[in-house]
Design an enzyme around this catalytic site. Structure first.
Site: not given
Ligand code: WQD
Length: 359
Positions: A312, A55, A173, A78, A218-220, A169, A144, A197-198
């Protein structure tokens, strides 16, 4: 490790003396590992990276050299395979290990739990076996805030009950934390620092390294960046009916360079202490999805088209850190703010629209 003497973007801080031995970054070619490599080098540590690039991209070593001037010793191996890791420990004198080696996609972990449990735990086992064989007594673990599960109220402190995780996942952790806790109890010479981490965001200010999701993010923050660049059409905001000021989810976004600096502090701490210690690594401030979207638009002069969709599954309304402990014990606190994260994420995205793939 060679420093070719070419001009590079930072001055080494000579006040901090490198310990005898290097710091091994297992899974260190990824988003957080690469930023940590920069900050460790900057602080006078020697760095070795072991990563199979599942990755991450091998292009990272050239980028790291452009930033630091250093040819980082690295192994394409690995980390979960002891025989491969044995070479790394045999060929380098190591003072500590930072364990970043793991799969991290929450949704994928639900679909492929066995892969997640196997990979994320076996990397820990092989690292700990090698640390035992080669007498390396210090480990920093990439944990995490997900270990806090659904039941804790923010700001969340390190000493609340963990568990009640909502996906494999998160459980990996949690389990890795428990393994390290048990080991430090059994072996008094061992030091383990667990960093929870946050929400890491942003990129190095050079725009040379940053977050490069393998598929659709997946992350915002990476999602927003790809909408801004036109690679994705529109952001879906997952719910605006939460019990928060504007109804959207609230998180503690932490600049990846601040997070990297927390690892430098954690290494210093581990070298001087025994036993296990856990730290939240967040700013202590929560921002909503809409606040982040609007900050990104304002700072970068771009528009982020969005629509509100359903929640979600598994999302919390609010999650942010009480980061007092890291401040008091590690002497660490976040220095960068939400605007910095938005600016640096966009700078990285603009310079690398396809991530490392174009290089
Ligand atoms: C943040 C906010 C979503 C995407 C996750 C894992 C955690 C850690 C980090 C890492 C939330 C909203 C998100 C989108 C949205 N893992 N959102 N539309 O869920 O706090 O944490 O990532 O490796 O273990 O659970 O982070 O960035 O996914 O979401 O509205 O397309 O943004 O609902 O409120 P999250 P996130």
């Amino acid at each position: 490790m060679k420093n070719n003497g070419k001009e590079h973007m930072f001055e080494k801080n000579d006040e901090i003396k490198s310990p005898k031995g290097s710091i091994l970054l297992a899974g260190g070619a990824g988003y957080i590992g690469s930023h940590t490599a920069v900050e460790l080098l900057k602080s006078g540590y020697n760095v070795v990276i072991a990563d199979c690039h599942y990755n991450s991209s091998p292009v990272i070593y050239d980028r790291l050299k452009q930033i630091t001037g250093v040819d980082i010793v690295h192994y394409n191996i690995d980390v979960s395979v002891e025989e491969q890791l044995d070479r790394v420990f045999g060929e380098n004198e190591l003072a500590a290990v930072i364990h970043f080696a793991g799969h991290k996609a929450v949704g994928e972990s639900v679909r492929e739990p066995l892969n997640y449990y196997q990979n994320n735990l076996s990397t820990t086992f092989s690292l700990l076996r090698m640390m035992e064989r080669y007498q390396v007594p210090n480990i920093i673990f990439s944990s995490s805030a997900t270990v806090y599960g659904m039941e804790n109220r923010s700001p969340v402190r390190e000493d609340v009950k963990t568990g009640s995780c909502i996906n494999p996942y998160g459980w990996t952790k949690y389990m890795n934390e428990q393994i390290l806790r048990d080991l430090t109890r059994a072996n008094r010479r061992l030091s383990a620092v667990l960093l929870r981490y946050f929400n890491p965001a942003g990129a190095h200010e050079s725009g040379l390294i940053g977050e490069d999701p393998k598929d659709t993010p997946n992350n915002l923050m990476p999602y927003i960046s790809q909408v801004a660049s036109g690679r994705l059409k529109m952001l879906s905001i997952y719910g605006d009916d939460y019990d928060t000021p504007d109804g959207t989810g609230v998180r503690d976004y932490i600049h990846v360079v601040d997070l990297a600096k927390a690892h430098v502090k954690a290494v210093g701490y581990a070298l001087e202490h025994k036993g296990v210690e856990t730290f939240n690594i967040g700013t202590g401030t929560g921002y909503s999805v809409l606040e982040l979207v609007h900050a990104f638009e304002r700072v970068n002069h771009v528009r982020i088209p969005y629509r509100i969709t359903g929640r979600r599954s598994g999302d919390l309304a609010v999650c942010y850190a009480d980061s007092t402990k890291a401040q008091e014990i590690l002497g660490w606190r976040a220095q960068k703010n939400l605007e910095d994260m938005c600016r640096d994420a966009w700078n990285w995205q603009k310079k690398n629209p396809q991530g490392y793939r174009e290089a």
